[in-house]
Write a protein that holds these residues in place. Structure first.
Motif, PDB file in Angstrom:
ATOM      1  N   LEU A  49      70.005  10.201  48.135  1.00 22.62           N
ATOM      2  CA  LEU A  49      70.096  11.479  47.423  1.00 22.62           C
ATOM      3  C   LEU A  49      68.874  12.333  47.742  1.00 22.62           C
ATOM      4  CD1 LEU A  49      71.230  10.229  43.893  1.00 22.62           C
ATOM      5  CD2 LEU A  49      72.655  11.355  45.583  1.00 22.62           C
ATOM      6  N   PRO A  50      69.043  13.670  47.887  1.00 24.57           N
ATOM      7  CA  PRO A  50      67.877  14.515  48.167  1.00 24.57           C
ATOM      8  C   PRO A  50      66.958  14.692  46.951  1.00 24.57           C
ATOM      9  CG  PRO A  50      69.859  15.842  48.017  1.00 24.57           C
ATOM     10  CD  PRO A  50      70.288  14.417  47.923  1.00 24.57           C
ATOM     11  N   GLU A  51      67.555  14.731  45.738  1.00 24.94           N
ATOM     12  CA  GLU A  51      66.763  14.855  44.504  1.00 24.94           C
ATOM     13  C   GLU A  51      67.073  13.670  43.608  1.00 24.94           C
ATOM     14  OE1 GLU A  51      66.691  18.506  42.429  1.00 24.94           O
ATOM     15  OE2 GLU A  51      66.657  19.733  44.246  1.00 24.94           O
ATOM     16  N   THR A  92      53.233   5.193  42.415  1.00 22.38           N
ATOM     17  CA  THR A  92      51.882   4.717  42.690  1.00 22.38           C
ATOM     18  C   THR A  92      51.286   5.578  43.807  1.00 22.38           C
ATOM     19  OG1 THR A  92      52.681   3.125  44.321  1.00 22.38           O
ATOM     20  CG2 THR A  92      52.490   2.345  42.048  1.00 22.38           C
ATOM     21  N   ALA A  93      49.991   5.478  44.005  1.00 23.24           N
ATOM     22  CA  ALA A  93      49.314   6.307  45.005  1.00 23.24           C
ATOM     23  C   ALA A  93      49.875   6.052  46.404  1.00 23.24           C
ATOM     24  CB  ALA A  93      47.811   6.034  44.977  1.00 23.24           C
ATOM     25  N   GLY A  94      50.112   4.784  46.743  1.00 22.06           N
ATOM     26  CA  GLY A  94      50.655   4.441  48.055  1.00 22.06           C
ATOM     27  C   GLY A  94      52.078   4.943  48.235  1.00 22.06           C
ATOM     28  N   ALA A  95      52.883   4.839  47.176  1.00 20.95           N
ATOM     29  CA  ALA A  95      54.273   5.287  47.237  1.00 20.95           C
ATOM     30  C   ALA A  95      54.326   6.810  47.370  1.00 20.95           C
ATOM     31  CB  ALA A  95      55.032   4.832  45.995  1.00 20.95           C
ATOM     32  N   LYS A  96      53.444   7.492  46.653  1.00 20.90           N
ATOM     33  CA  LYS A  96      53.390   8.962  46.700  1.00 20.90           C
ATOM     34  C   LYS A  96      53.022   9.427  48.118  1.00 20.90           C
ATOM     35  CE  LYS A  96      51.385  12.930  44.331  1.00 20.90           C
ATOM     36  NZ  LYS A  96      50.455  13.403  43.331  1.00 20.90           N
ATOM     37  N   ALA A  97      52.067   8.754  48.718  1.00 24.29           N
ATOM     38  CA  ALA A  97      51.645   9.101  50.078  1.00 24.29           C
ATOM     39  C   ALA A  97      52.784   8.880  51.074  1.00 24.29           C
ATOM     40  CB  ALA A  97      50.430   8.272  50.470  1.00 24.29           C
ATOM     41  N   ALA A  98      53.531   7.795  50.907  1.00 25.54           N
ATOM     42  CA  ALA A  98      54.642   7.472  51.814  1.00 25.54           C
ATOM     43  C   ALA A  98      55.769   8.491  51.660  1.00 25.54           C
ATOM     44  CB  ALA A  98      55.161   6.071  51.526  1.00 25.54           C
ATOM     45  N   ILE A  99      56.064   8.919  50.420  1.00 25.58           N
ATOM     46  CA  ILE A  99      57.125   9.905  50.166  1.00 25.58           C
ATOM     47  C   ILE A  99      56.739  11.245  50.780  1.00 25.58           C
ATOM     48  CG2 ILE A  99      58.263  11.243  48.351  1.00 25.58           C
ATOM     49  CD1 ILE A  99      58.120   8.627  46.632  1.00 25.58           C
ATOM     50  N   GLU A 100      55.485  11.651  50.595  1.00 27.25           N
ATOM     51  CA  GLU A 100      55.024  12.931  51.144  1.00 27.25           C
ATOM     52  C   GLU A 100      54.952  12.898  52.672  1.00 27.25           C
ATOM     53  OE1 GLU A 100      51.444  13.500  48.898  1.00 27.25           O
ATOM     54  OE2 GLU A 100      52.517  14.390  47.199  1.00 27.25           O
ATOM     55  N   ALA A 101      54.651  11.734  53.250  1.00 23.67           N
ATOM     56  CA  ALA A 101      54.625  11.592  54.702  1.00 23.67           C
ATOM     57  C   ALA A 101      56.029  11.727  55.294  1.00 23.67           C
ATOM     58  CB  ALA A 101      54.034  10.238  55.082  1.00 23.67           C
ATOM     59  N   ALA A 102      57.054  11.332  54.499  1.00 17.98           N
ATOM     60  CA  ALA A 102      58.444  11.444  54.961  1.00 17.98           C
ATOM     61  C   ALA A 102      58.997  12.855  54.715  1.00 17.98           C
ATOM     62  CB  ALA A 102      59.308  10.402  54.240  1.00 17.98           C
ATOM     63  N   GLY A 103      58.181  13.740  54.144  1.00 19.13           N
ATOM     64  CA  GLY A 103      58.611  15.119  53.903  1.00 19.13           C
ATOM     65  C   GLY A 103      59.116  15.374  52.499  1.00 19.13           C
ATOM     66  N   GLY A 104      58.950  14.422  51.605  1.00 21.69           N
ATOM     67  CA  GLY A 104      59.411  14.590  50.222  1.00 21.69           C
ATOM     68  C   GLY A 104      58.292  15.028  49.304  1.00 21.69           C
ATOM     69  N   SER A 105      58.593  15.048  47.988  1.00 15.70           N
ATOM     70  CA  SER A 105      57.576  15.440  47.007  1.00 15.70           C
ATOM     71  C   SER A 105      57.768  14.677  45.715  1.00 15.70           C
ATOM     72  CB  SER A 105      57.663  16.944  46.739  1.00 15.70           C
ATOM     73  OG  SER A 105      58.903  17.260  46.134  1.00 15.70           O
ATOM     74  N   VAL A 106      56.689  14.546  44.976  1.00 15.76           N
ATOM     75  CA  VAL A 106      56.704  13.888  43.669  1.00 15.76           C
ATOM     76  C   VAL A 106      56.251  14.890  42.630  1.00 15.76           C
ATOM     77  CG1 VAL A 106      55.793  11.997  42.273  1.00 15.76           C
ATOM     78  CG2 VAL A 106      56.163  11.665  44.713  1.00 15.76           C
ATOM     79  N   ALA A 107      57.147  15.214  41.683  1.00 18.52           N
ATOM     80  CA  ALA A 107      56.812  16.203  40.653  1.00 18.52           C
ATOM     81  C   ALA A 107      56.585  15.521  39.323  1.00 18.52           C
ATOM     82  CB  ALA A 107      57.931  17.217  40.518  1.00 18.52           C
TER      83      ALA A 107
END
Length: 143
Positions: free
Chosen positions: A87-89, A128-143
């Motif tokens: 899912l995108p969101e 978590t910090a590592g998960a957030k970095a991995a999501i942002e590296a894949a082009g996603g975002s955490v709000a």
């Protein structure tokens, strides 16, 4: 059949036992309590677990263990699970409808386990910090 003609089946109702109302009732004088002793007295009985003054079992045994109630309402989810979801969101409702978390869950946190290739936008979900970095590296975002 009318409402005023309805009555209980034969033997379904029986008269209440009236104790202490004379010898004719069969429960006169001592009213079925026997003679003397704590159980024969008014107000004379013990609480649940009372062992006549001996230390009760629930106090003799050692206290052990603890079960946290917060575990019931918190859940963790991995990056690879998010990737498979496709899912995108993603929010809490989406995870519940996909059957990945239970209905009682209130807090979800994404942990860095596995890899994520698709861009996803997380709303109302912690990471978590590592998960957030991995999501942002894949082009996603955490709000």
């Amino acid at each position: 059949m009318e409402l005023n003609s309805i009555k209980p089946a034969d033997g379904a109702k029986h008269a209440k036992r009236r104790v202490g109302r004379g010898i004719g009732s069969g429960l006169g004088k001592t009213a079925g309590r026997g003679h003397k002793g704590q159980k024969s007295r008014s107000g004379g009985y013990h609480k649940v677990g009372f062992e006549g003054g001996q230390m009760p079992l629930q106090r003799r045994l050692p206290k052990r263990g603890f079960k946290s109630q917060t575990i019931k309402f918190n859940a963790e989810i991995t990056l690879s699970t998010l990737d498979r979801l496709g899912l995108p969101e993603i929010d809490l409702l989406a995870l519940k409808s996909a059957g990945l978390v239970g209905d009682l869950i209130r807090v979800v946190k994404v942990v860095k386990s596995g890899e994520i290739t698709k861009a996803v936008k997380l709303t109302g979900i912690g990471a978590t910090a590592g998960a957030k970095a991995a999501i942002e590296a894949a082009g996603g975002s955490v709000a």
